[in-house]
Write an enzyme that holds these catalytic residues in place. Sequence first.
Site, PDB file in Angstrom:
ATOM      1  N   HIS A 154     -30.795  40.387  -7.039  1.00  0.00           N
ATOM      2  CA  HIS A 154     -31.368  39.046  -6.961  1.00  0.00           C
ATOM      3  C   HIS A 154     -32.794  39.140  -7.474  1.00  0.00           C
ATOM      4  CE1 HIS A 154     -31.767  34.930  -5.679  1.00  0.00           C
ATOM      5  NE2 HIS A 154     -32.880  35.227  -5.032  1.00  0.00           N
ATOM      6  N   LEU A 155     -33.019  38.612  -8.677  1.00  0.00           N
ATOM      7  CA  LEU A 155     -34.275  38.833  -9.384  1.00  0.00           C
ATOM      8  C   LEU A 155     -34.989  37.515  -9.638  1.00  0.00           C
ATOM      9  CD1 LEU A 155     -32.947  41.368 -12.069  1.00  0.00           C
ATOM     10  CD2 LEU A 155     -33.717  41.825  -9.729  1.00  0.00           C
ATOM     11  N   GLY A 156     -36.181  37.391  -9.049  1.00  0.00           N
ATOM     12  CA  GLY A 156     -36.998  36.203  -9.253  1.00  0.00           C
ATOM     13  C   GLY A 156     -38.437  36.553  -8.972  1.00  0.00           C
ATOM     14  N   ASN A 192     -34.604  24.548   1.954  1.00  0.00           N
ATOM     15  CA  ASN A 192     -34.777  25.930   1.523  1.00  0.00           C
ATOM     16  C   ASN A 192     -36.197  26.095   0.981  1.00  0.00           C
ATOM     17  OD1 ASN A 192     -34.643  28.489   0.460  1.00  0.00           O
ATOM     18  ND2 ASN A 192     -32.873  28.111  -0.836  1.00  0.00           N
ATOM     19  N   ASN A 230     -31.213  33.719 -15.681  1.00  0.00           N
ATOM     20  CA  ASN A 230     -31.669  32.940 -16.826  1.00  0.00           C
ATOM     21  C   ASN A 230     -32.396  33.697 -17.923  1.00  0.00           C
ATOM     22  OD1 ASN A 230     -30.850  30.374 -15.597  1.00  0.00           O
ATOM     23  ND2 ASN A 230     -32.547  30.717 -14.182  1.00  0.00           N
ATOM     24  N   ARG A 232     -34.030  27.305   6.151  1.00  0.00           N
ATOM     25  CA  ARG A 232     -34.067  28.724   5.790  1.00  0.00           C
ATOM     26  C   ARG A 232     -35.326  29.348   6.380  1.00  0.00           C
ATOM     27  NH1 ARG A 232     -36.453  31.300   0.346  1.00  0.00           N
ATOM     28  NH2 ARG A 232     -35.796  33.460   0.623  1.00  0.00           N
ATOM     29  N   GLY A 274     -33.890  33.444 -10.483  1.00  0.00           N
ATOM     30  CA  GLY A 274     -34.461  32.830 -11.674  1.00  0.00           C
ATOM     31  C   GLY A 274     -34.495  33.757 -12.874  1.00  0.00           C
ATOM     32  N   ASP A 295     -32.562  35.027   6.402  1.00  0.00           N
ATOM     33  CA  ASP A 295     -32.249  35.943   5.300  1.00  0.00           C
ATOM     34  C   ASP A 295     -31.958  37.359   5.776  1.00  0.00           C
ATOM     35  OD1 ASP A 295     -32.125  34.782   2.741  1.00  0.00           O
ATOM     36  OD2 ASP A 295     -34.261  34.432   2.727  1.00  0.00           O
TER      37      ASP A 295
END
Length: 378
Positions: free
Chosen positions: A183-185, A7, A307, A69, A303, A125
């Site tokens: 989806h937050l990064g 990945n 977190n 990926r 991430g 994706d």
Amino acid sequence: MHVLALNMGSTGLKAGLFDADTQGTLHKRTGTNIESRDEAPLATRADALLAELAQSPLLDATPDIVAHRIVHGGDRDGATRLTQGELDSLHILSTLAPLHQAPELALARAALMRWPACEHVAVFDTCWHRTMPDIHRHFALPDSLHDRGVRRYGFHGLAFASGMACIAKLAPTRARDRIVLAHLGGGSSLCAIRDGRSINTTMGMTPLGGVVMGTRPGSLDPGVVLYLQRALGMSEEDIDHLLWRDSGLRAISGESGDMRRLLASASPHAWRAIAVYASSVAQGIAAMAACIDGIDVLGFSGGIGQNVPAVRMAICEQLQWMGIRTDSIANEANREDISAATATVSTFVLPIDEEREMVLEAMLLKQARGRLNHAPGC
């Protein structure tokens, strides 16, 4: 059967080795994260990553299948067997996802050379979003451009698929409800889901659009790009670098695109960047909910989403009018269910596993090919 998932992201490599049986049962042996050095040439970087991976405990067994990926699959509907010809075809899409596609393909080429006897599979994706209705795939541009590929594809599909698997375990009765996943990064996007299928998403033709990100601006008035070129004399290369690497949180803060550094900073510019980010995501969640006639479940991953309680709280506080309310103690503890007792929307923190989704798709492709090979007349 041993399946290795590679990945490759914009900042490094996540890898996982799984044992899989013929019934599709998976057991994850181990996983590892390896940071990449962006200044090195792509081929050199790929070789270095694989050499470091070979020295890790991860490869205590030779893989039978290697799952890769690949961010942009164009119009592909599912995983495909990865060959040199397929790699060449996918390279054409590199300009649409320069932070991801080229490094991923370089890694895949290196892996094909390192494990020539293995079966290599590409998982994408973009495939998760193939269920989006036609009205959400079109830009307001002529159909002739749409027919030439100028359309909305969406990204982070592996993360969203894994997020849905998490919800199915955490709250099985909610998995068919109206769901928005965030989806937050370093890259961030949202997805509106109904009946378990992608209905709309914030990213479009490239991973540049949608909400504000670490170094990317999110959705931008297209006139800005024309102004940069015509009035300010910026070259195509300068604009490309600005949009992919010098915008977003990095630009607003003047400091960094890394949320951890911004939260630790005393600079008012850093806190302004965090506020802009939270507002952008909150607006995106509301927009996604509008596409599915409301919202029953909100899920955070990535991430930042998984977190960083302060950012989740800053987002959710702007959405109380939608019935989204979080329990501060549960949120600070990063519990899976952070919904307040007064909430009408369930809010979850989702421990996603993209590598597992990659392996599942690779095994489904292998099973489908096996059925084809054993069909009458084959």
